[in-house]
Write a protein that holds these residues in place. Structure first.
Motif, PDB file in Angstrom:
ATOM      1  N   ARG A  31       0.829  -1.201   0.000  1.00 23.03           N
ATOM      2  CA  ARG A  31       0.000   0.000   0.000  1.00 23.03           C
ATOM      3  C   ARG A  31       0.866   1.254   0.000  1.00 23.03           C
ATOM      4  NH1 ARG A  31      -1.674   4.214   2.508  1.00 23.03           N
ATOM      5  NH2 ARG A  31      -3.825   4.889   2.366  1.00 23.03           N
ATOM      6  N   HIS A  32       1.887   1.267   0.842  1.00 22.50           N
ATOM      7  CA  HIS A  32       2.762   2.450   0.898  1.00 22.50           C
ATOM      8  C   HIS A  32       3.451   2.692  -0.442  1.00 22.50           C
ATOM      9  CE1 HIS A  32       2.176   3.385   5.058  1.00 22.50           C
ATOM     10  NE2 HIS A  32       2.763   2.284   5.520  1.00 22.50           N
ATOM     11  N   LYS A  77      -3.600   6.060  -3.890  1.00 23.77           N
ATOM     12  CA  LYS A  77      -4.243   5.678  -2.641  1.00 23.77           C
ATOM     13  C   LYS A  77      -4.826   6.906  -1.976  1.00 23.77           C
ATOM     14  CE  LYS A  77       0.232   5.911  -0.415  1.00 23.77           C
ATOM     15  NZ  LYS A  77       1.300   5.456  -1.236  1.00 23.77           N
ATOM     16  N   PRO A 115      -5.148   9.182   1.143  1.00 19.61           N
ATOM     17  CA  PRO A 115      -4.312   9.413   2.325  1.00 19.61           C
ATOM     18  C   PRO A 115      -4.983   8.936   3.612  1.00 19.61           C
ATOM     19  CG  PRO A 115      -4.407  11.371   0.943  1.00 19.61           C
ATOM     20  CD  PRO A 115      -5.419  10.407   0.403  1.00 19.61           C
ATOM     21  N   ASP A 145       1.658   8.953   4.237  1.00 21.88           N
ATOM     22  CA  ASP A 145       1.056   9.020   2.897  1.00 21.88           C
ATOM     23  C   ASP A 145       1.369  10.341   2.200  1.00 21.88           C
ATOM     24  OD1 ASP A 145       0.006   6.473   3.113  1.00 21.88           O
ATOM     25  OD2 ASP A 145      -1.972   7.167   3.759  1.00 21.88           O
ATOM     26  N   THR A 172       4.492   9.666   0.286  1.00 23.26           N
ATOM     27  CA  THR A 172       4.485   8.629  -0.755  1.00 23.26           C
ATOM     28  C   THR A 172       3.457   8.869  -1.853  1.00 23.26           C
ATOM     29  OG1 THR A 172       3.013   7.215   0.565  1.00 23.26           O
ATOM     30  CG2 THR A 172       5.400   6.889   0.820  1.00 23.26           C
TER      31      THR A 172
END
Length: 154
Positions: free
Chosen positions: A68-69, A74, A76, A81, A84
Motif C-alpha cells: 500500500r505504501h 491511494k 491518504p 502518505d 508517498t
C-alpha cells in the motif's frame, strides 16, 4: 526472517511475508514538501532521504502494508502518505516479521546523521518515540543505516 528489499519492484513486492511485524521504508523526496496534514500543516520536509518505521498487524500483514505504501494511487490515511503520494517514492524496505517499529526506529536513530525532522510525525499512537519519521544526511548514509538496521534485527 528479516529481509532487506534494496530494490522495490512488482517481483520483490510479491515476495513480502503476509505476517504481522514491522518495517522501515526508505523514501526519497525529489523536492521539498510542504505538509498539509492539520497537525503538521506548513512544516517543510526538505528534498532528501527519509525513513518511516511502521507496523503491520492487520489482514495481509507486512505484505499488504508495504505494498500500500508503495502505491501512488491511494487515499491518504497515515501521516507518511503525504510523502508517498506525489514527489516521494519508496526505494527500499526492511521487513521484520514479528518485529517492533519502535526498536527499528531506535536502531536507526542511533546512527550518526539520522534524526527526526518533525516531532510526533508518524508516531501519534506511540508513547515512547519522538517520531517514526527520520531523515538521513545523505542517500548513502540512508542506505548504510538500512543495512545496519537489518543486521541488528536479524
Amino acid at each position: 526472517m528479516t529481509e532487506l528489499l534494496a530494490d522495490i519492484n512488482p517481483e520483490t513486492l510479491r515476495q513480502l511475508p503476509k505476517v504481522a511485524g514491522a518495517y522501515i521504508l526508505l523514501i526519497e523526496l525529489s523536492a521539498d514538501l510542504a505538509l498539509r496534514n492539520k497537525r503538521f500543516a506548513g512544516a517543510i520536509l526538505r528534498q532528501g532521504t527519509y525513513f518511516y518505521c511502521g507496523s503491520a498487524n492487520g489482514p495481509g500483514g507486512i505484505a499488504a502494508r508495504v505494498k500500500r505504501h508503495c502505491r501512488l494511487d491511494k487515499k491518504p490515511h497515515w501521516h507518511v502518505d503525504e510523502l508517498t503520494i506525489g514527489i516521494g517514492r519508496v526505494v527500499a524496505a526492511l521487513v521484520v516479521p514479528g518485529g517492533c517499529e519502535c526498536d527499528l526506529r531506535m536502531a536507526l536513530a542511533a546512527v550518526k546523521g539520522i534524526n527526526a525532522p518533525i516531532a510526533g510525525f508518524g508516531s501519534s499512537d506511540c508513547i515512547s518515540c519522538p517520531a517514526h519519521l527520520l531523515v538521513a544526511e545523505s542517500h548513502a548514509a540512508g542506505v548504510a543505516a538500512m543495512v545496519d538496521a537489518s543486521n541488528v534485527s536479524a
